[in-house]
Design a protein around this motif. Structure first.
Motif, PDB file in Angstrom:
ATOM      1  N   ASP A 199       0.676  -1.189  -0.183  1.00 33.27           N
ATOM      2  CA  ASP A 199      -0.035   0.131   0.007  1.00 33.27           C
ATOM      3  C   ASP A 199       0.653   1.222   0.115  1.00 33.27           C
ATOM      4  OD1 ASP A 199      -2.422  -1.618  -0.069  1.00 33.27           O
ATOM      5  OD2 ASP A 199      -2.534  -1.500   2.191  1.00 33.27           O
ATOM      6  N   GLU A 200       1.947   1.237   0.790  1.00 32.38           N
ATOM      7  CA  GLU A 200       2.629   2.392   0.789  1.00 32.38           C
ATOM      8  C   GLU A 200       3.609   2.488  -0.454  1.00 32.38           C
ATOM      9  OE1 GLU A 200       6.520   4.380   3.637  1.00 32.38           O
ATOM     10  OE2 GLU A 200       5.115   2.775   4.346  1.00 32.38           O
ATOM     11  N   PRO A 201       3.545   3.828  -1.174  1.00 28.01           N
ATOM     12  CA  PRO A 201       4.297   3.890  -2.428  1.00 28.01           C
ATOM     13  C   PRO A 201       5.964   3.904  -2.057  1.00 28.01           C
ATOM     14  CG  PRO A 201       2.700   5.457  -2.095  1.00 28.01           C
ATOM     15  CD  PRO A 201       2.642   4.747  -0.792  1.00 28.01           C
ATOM     16  N   CYS A 202       6.462   3.544  -2.949  1.00 26.11           N
ATOM     17  CA  CYS A 202       8.160   3.242  -2.841  1.00 26.11           C
ATOM     18  C   CYS A 202       8.637   4.432  -3.706  1.00 26.11           C
ATOM     19  CB  CYS A 202       8.446   1.986  -3.419  1.00 26.11           C
ATOM     20  SG  CYS A 202      10.087   1.738  -3.239  1.00 26.11           S
ATOM     21  N   GLU A 203       9.631   5.320  -3.205  1.00 25.52           N
ATOM     22  CA  GLU A 203      10.336   6.343  -4.086  1.00 25.52           C
ATOM     23  C   GLU A 203      11.759   5.601  -4.763  1.00 25.52           C
ATOM     24  OE1 GLU A 203       9.023   9.205  -4.391  1.00 25.52           O
ATOM     25  OE2 GLU A 203       7.221   8.582  -3.177  1.00 25.52           O
ATOM     26  N   ALA A 204      11.618   6.407  -5.783  1.00 25.53           N
ATOM     27  CA  ALA A 204      12.932   5.968  -6.676  1.00 25.53           C
ATOM     28  C   ALA A 204      14.241   6.992  -6.337  1.00 25.53           C
ATOM     29  CB  ALA A 204      12.725   6.330  -8.405  1.00 25.53           C
ATOM     30  N   SER A 205      15.263   6.427  -6.259  1.00 25.32           N
ATOM     31  CA  SER A 205      16.434   7.135  -5.715  1.00 25.32           C
ATOM     32  C   SER A 205      16.922   7.858  -6.987  1.00 25.32           C
ATOM     33  CB  SER A 205      17.753   6.299  -5.407  1.00 25.32           C
ATOM     34  OG  SER A 205      17.983   5.394  -6.566  1.00 25.32           O
ATOM     35  N   ASP A 206      17.725   9.033  -6.927  1.00 31.25           N
ATOM     36  CA  ASP A 206      18.212   9.817  -7.950  1.00 31.25           C
ATOM     37  C   ASP A 206      19.123   8.976  -8.847  1.00 31.25           C
ATOM     38  OD1 ASP A 206      17.179  12.174  -6.877  1.00 31.25           O
ATOM     39  OD2 ASP A 206      19.145  12.658  -5.765  1.00 31.25           O
ATOM     40  N   ILE A 207      19.763   7.789  -8.304  1.00 29.66           N
ATOM     41  CA  ILE A 207      20.606   6.832  -9.374  1.00 29.66           C
ATOM     42  C   ILE A 207      19.544   6.119 -10.183  1.00 29.66           C
ATOM     43  CG2 ILE A 207      21.890   4.838  -9.455  1.00 29.66           C
ATOM     44  CD1 ILE A 207      23.315   5.629  -6.944  1.00 29.66           C
ATOM     45  N   GLU A 208      18.331   5.809  -9.555  1.00 30.09           N
ATOM     46  CA  GLU A 208      17.302   5.293 -10.648  1.00 30.09           C
ATOM     47  C   GLU A 208      16.736   6.127 -11.685  1.00 30.09           C
ATOM     48  OE1 GLU A 208      16.386   2.104  -6.947  1.00 30.09           O
ATOM     49  OE2 GLU A 208      15.409   3.641  -7.264  1.00 30.09           O
ATOM     50  N   LYS A 209      16.543   7.296 -11.151  1.00 29.35           N
ATOM     51  CA  LYS A 209      16.025   8.320 -12.154  1.00 29.35           C
ATOM     52  C   LYS A 209      16.970   8.607 -13.219  1.00 29.35           C
ATOM     53  CE  LYS A 209      12.912  10.510  -8.703  1.00 29.35           C
ATOM     54  NZ  LYS A 209      12.736  11.702  -7.969  1.00 29.35           N
ATOM     55  N   GLY A 210      18.334   8.671 -12.745  1.00 26.85           N
ATOM     56  CA  GLY A 210      19.202   8.889 -13.891  1.00 26.85           C
ATOM     57  C   GLY A 210      19.529   7.733 -14.764  1.00 26.85           C
ATOM     58  N   LYS A 211      19.273   6.523 -14.267  1.00 26.89           N
ATOM     59  CA  LYS A 211      19.437   5.312 -15.088  1.00 26.89           C
ATOM     60  C   LYS A 211      18.165   5.345 -16.098  1.00 26.89           C
ATOM     61  CE  LYS A 211      19.572   0.426 -14.951  1.00 26.89           C
ATOM     62  NZ  LYS A 211      19.199  -0.833 -13.866  1.00 26.89           N
ATOM     63  N   ALA A 212      17.045   5.560 -15.655  1.00 32.54           N
ATOM     64  CA  ALA A 212      16.042   5.794 -16.548  1.00 32.54           C
ATOM     65  C   ALA A 212      16.130   6.974 -17.537  1.00 32.54           C
ATOM     66  CB  ALA A 212      14.653   6.103 -15.877  1.00 32.54           C
ATOM     67  N   ALA A 213      16.709   7.962 -17.330  1.00 33.77           N
ATOM     68  CA  ALA A 213      16.808   8.999 -18.284  1.00 33.77           C
ATOM     69  C   ALA A 213      17.869   8.617 -19.197  1.00 33.77           C
ATOM     70  CB  ALA A 213      17.253  10.219 -17.342  1.00 33.77           C
ATOM     71  N   THR A 214      18.911   8.108 -18.675  1.00 37.89           N
ATOM     72  CA  THR A 214      19.950   7.418 -19.819  1.00 37.89           C
ATOM     73  C   THR A 214      19.722   6.551 -20.674  1.00 37.89           C
ATOM     74  OG1 THR A 214      21.591   7.989 -18.253  1.00 37.89           O
ATOM     75  CG2 THR A 214      22.338   6.260 -19.881  1.00 37.89           C
ATOM     76  N   ALA A 215      18.636   5.656 -20.281  1.00 41.09           N
ATOM     77  CA  ALA A 215      18.294   4.731 -21.126  1.00 41.09           C
ATOM     78  C   ALA A 215      17.144   5.329 -22.076  1.00 41.09           C
ATOM     79  CB  ALA A 215      17.060   3.456 -20.204  1.00 41.09           C
ATOM     80  N   MET A 216      16.422   6.165 -21.624  1.00 38.86           N
ATOM     81  CA  MET A 216      15.506   7.048 -22.596  1.00 38.86           C
ATOM     82  C   MET A 216      16.350   7.561 -23.748  1.00 38.86           C
ATOM     83  SD  MET A 216      12.374   7.237 -23.395  1.00 38.86           S
ATOM     84  CE  MET A 216      11.375   6.805 -21.936  1.00 38.86           C
ATOM     85  N   ASN A 217      17.506   8.252 -23.417  1.00 43.66           N
ATOM     86  CA  ASN A 217      18.231   8.986 -24.408  1.00 43.66           C
ATOM     87  C   ASN A 217      18.961   7.902 -25.292  1.00 43.66           C
ATOM     88  OD1 ASN A 217      17.823  11.454 -23.270  1.00 43.66           O
ATOM     89  ND2 ASN A 217      19.505  11.508 -21.955  1.00 43.66           N
ATOM     90  N   ASN A 218      19.289   6.834 -24.949  1.00 47.71           N
ATOM     91  CA  ASN A 218      19.832   5.757 -25.663  1.00 47.71           C
ATOM     92  C   ASN A 218      18.902   5.374 -26.777  1.00 47.71           C
ATOM     93  OD1 ASN A 218      22.437   6.097 -24.367  1.00 47.71           O
ATOM     94  ND2 ASN A 218      21.885   4.305 -23.335  1.00 47.71           N
ATOM     95  N   ILE A 219      17.661   5.173 -26.348  1.00 49.43           N
ATOM     96  CA  ILE A 219      16.541   4.389 -27.095  1.00 49.43           C
ATOM     97  C   ILE A 219      16.199   5.578 -28.177  1.00 49.43           C
ATOM     98  CG2 ILE A 219      14.084   3.709 -27.237  1.00 49.43           C
ATOM     99  CD1 ILE A 219      14.864   2.765 -24.109  1.00 49.43           C
ATOM    100  N   LEU A 220      15.859   6.814 -27.752  1.00 54.00           N
ATOM    101  CA  LEU A 220      15.619   7.845 -28.839  1.00 54.00           C
ATOM    102  C   LEU A 220      16.686   8.003 -29.789  1.00 54.00           C
ATOM    103  CD1 LEU A 220      14.028  10.604 -26.410  1.00 54.00           C
ATOM    104  CD2 LEU A 220      13.037   8.951 -27.760  1.00 54.00           C
ATOM    105  N   SER A 221      18.015   7.842 -29.350  1.00 52.04           N
ATOM    106  CA  SER A 221      19.108   7.952 -30.153  1.00 52.04           C
ATOM    107  C   SER A 221      18.877   7.030 -31.262  1.00 52.04           C
ATOM    108  CB  SER A 221      20.255   8.032 -29.507  1.00 52.04           C
ATOM    109  OG  SER A 221      21.559   8.025 -30.397  1.00 52.04           O
ATOM    110  N   VAL A 222      18.597   5.774 -30.888  1.00 46.58           N
ATOM    111  CA  VAL A 222      18.580   4.334 -31.830  1.00 46.58           C
ATOM    112  C   VAL A 222      17.313   4.691 -32.779  1.00 46.58           C
ATOM    113  CG1 VAL A 222      17.867   2.068 -32.195  1.00 46.58           C
ATOM    114  CG2 VAL A 222      19.482   2.821 -30.288  1.00 46.58           C
ATOM    115  N   LEU A 223      16.348   5.255 -32.362  1.00 43.02           N
ATOM    116  CA  LEU A 223      15.038   5.590 -33.270  1.00 43.02           C
ATOM    117  C   LEU A 223      15.474   6.574 -34.236  1.00 43.02           C
ATOM    118  CD1 LEU A 223      12.013   5.076 -30.719  1.00 43.02           C
ATOM    119  CD2 LEU A 223      12.819   3.515 -31.996  1.00 43.02           C
ATOM    120  N   THR A 224      15.927   7.630 -33.827  1.00 42.26           N
ATOM    121  CA  THR A 224      16.226   8.805 -34.549  1.00 42.26           C
ATOM    122  C   THR A 224      17.132   8.384 -35.858  1.00 42.26           C
ATOM    123  OG1 THR A 224      15.884  10.454 -32.674  1.00 42.26           O
ATOM    124  CG2 THR A 224      17.202  11.080 -34.547  1.00 42.26           C
TER     125      THR A 224
END
Length: 401
Positions: A199-224
């Motif tokens: 029931d209690e939400p779990c917060e993501a760390s800055d490292i996890e947020k950075g990992k997600a952003a890096t992954a997104m940039n890599n994916i968008l680079s491939v698609l572009t």
């Protein structure tokens, strides 16, 4: 069924090179790509990392909506926030509880980003990156492993809330070992058979947020890159003239309005047209791409009364509605008397979001099949536009107000 599969294949094949799937599969990240232009907004690509974490096969995922990964304790508010981001065609990060194929829940950081087509600025895909959330255990328990790192509210061995005890622990020294940890079969760890508390939400760390952003940039680079090979460029930001691409939900709502009208954005330089109805295009003879991004003055000509134009400008300056009779010109240079009505369109917070201009050719003012006067037809169109805009802004919450 075959036609649906054909659409799913065409979603990628028409936009990217044939090698894009192989390149995306080489990325280590967990992500899916969906197509909002296909009914049901289905998944058209799922990475190997996603399949490993979720427990599904690719055939079980392709063609399905992402709601299949939600469960009884998935927060409805989080789901609504994701839907709002999709409707507004914007990027967002949120933590959400999802479920694997075997029914076990796990918290993850979900990073969503639209992919735009360069030629017209429309959204062609959404990329969703999923990062399982790790955290330090809140309390130390005798017999636990070296670092106490566990999956937040994930399999019970990693949960420190099950009456303070677990049956066994598997430790992970790095995020790279995550897939191994997820594969370990762990029993429920409480002496009286208590259930996993999610029931209690779990917060993501800055490292996890950075990992997600890096992954997104890599994916968008491939698609572009692979869209460049087909000549149909895709990018992570709207590439066309700013403001000419409205959200798909608003565009769909406006498309149901049959009158001749345009929508302009007063917050952009020179107040350009951001939407033109089909009836407007038929009346003026212009194509849509010849209209979007331009100020309405292109309809004026040598015999257009400047005092009438000034009256329109004054109504915009004071944010008031007005109706004028003005001489306008079609693309073929033929003139017509336009019974023109302009009105501000306010969002749910009461701020002017757009201006709507409704055009009725004077010679056709009595041609309405319902016998409505030009004034009623003006107000009918304006009312329909206002409902569409306000419904969108209200559905998006107060974030944009």
């Amino acid at each position: 069924m075959e036609s649906q599969l054909g659409l799913l294949e065409q979603s990628f094949n028409a936009r990217y090179s044939l090698w894009v799937r192989d390149v995306l599969d080489e990325l280590p990240d967990s992500f899916t790509i969906t197509d909002p232009c296909i009914s049901g907004h289905p998944i058209v690509f799922a990475s190997r990392g996603f399949l490993k974490i979720s427990g599904y096969s690719r055939d079980e995922v392709i063609g399905r909506n992402g709601r299949v990964f939600q469960g009884p304790q998935t927060n409805r508010r989080s789901v609504m926030e994701i839907r709002e981001a999709i409707r507004e065609e914007r990027a967002m990060q949120i933590t959400i509880l999802n479920y694997r194929k075997d029914g076990t829940p796990f918290w993850m950081l979900f990073h969503l980003c639209p992919v735009f087509g360069k030629e017209d600025g429309t959204v062609i895909h959404f990329v969703g990156v999923q990062v399982p959330i790790l955290r330090k255990q809140r309390r130390s328990v005798s017999g636990f492993g070296r670092n106490g790192v566990g999956l937040c509210e994930d399999v019970p061995v990693f949960c420190d809330k099950v009456l303070g005890s677990c049956r066994r622990e598997v430790c992970s020294d790095s995020v790279a070992e995550l897939s191994h940890v997820l594969a370990v079969d762990l029993g429920l760890g409480s002496s009286d058979g208590g259930e996993l508390e999610v029931d209690e939400p779990c917060e993501a760390s800055d490292i996890e947020k950075g990992k997600a952003a890096t992954a997104m940039n890599n994916i968008l680079s491939v698609l572009t890159h692979h869209s460049q090979l087909t000549g149909r460029l895709a990018c992570g930001k709207r590439c066309c003239f700013a403001g000419t691409g409205l959200g798909s939900s608003l565009t769909l709502s406006l498309g149901r309005i049959k009158q001749s009208f345009v929508l302009t954005d007063p917050h952009l330089p020179d107040m350009p047209i951001v939407y033109a109805s089909d009836a407007f295009l038929r009346l003026t003879g212009y194509a849509r791409h010849e209209v979007l991004g331009r100020n309405c003055r292109f309809l004026s000509g040598v015999d257009t009364d400047s005092s009438t134009i000034f009256q329109i400008k004054e109504s915009i300056r004071t944010e008031q509605a007005c109706t004028v009779r003005i001489l306008n010109y079609r693309k073929d240079k033929s003139s017509f008397w336009n019974l023109f009505h302009i009105s501000p369109v306010r969002n749910a917070s009461g701020k002017t979001a757009y201006y709507v201009g409704v055009l009725i050719e004077e010679s056709c003012k009595n041609d309405d099949k319902h016998g409505l006067s030009s004034e009623l037809r003006h107000h009918s169109a304006v009312g329909a536009v206002k409902v569409a805009v306000r419904s969108l802004s209200m559905g998006a919450g107060t974030s944009k107000s």
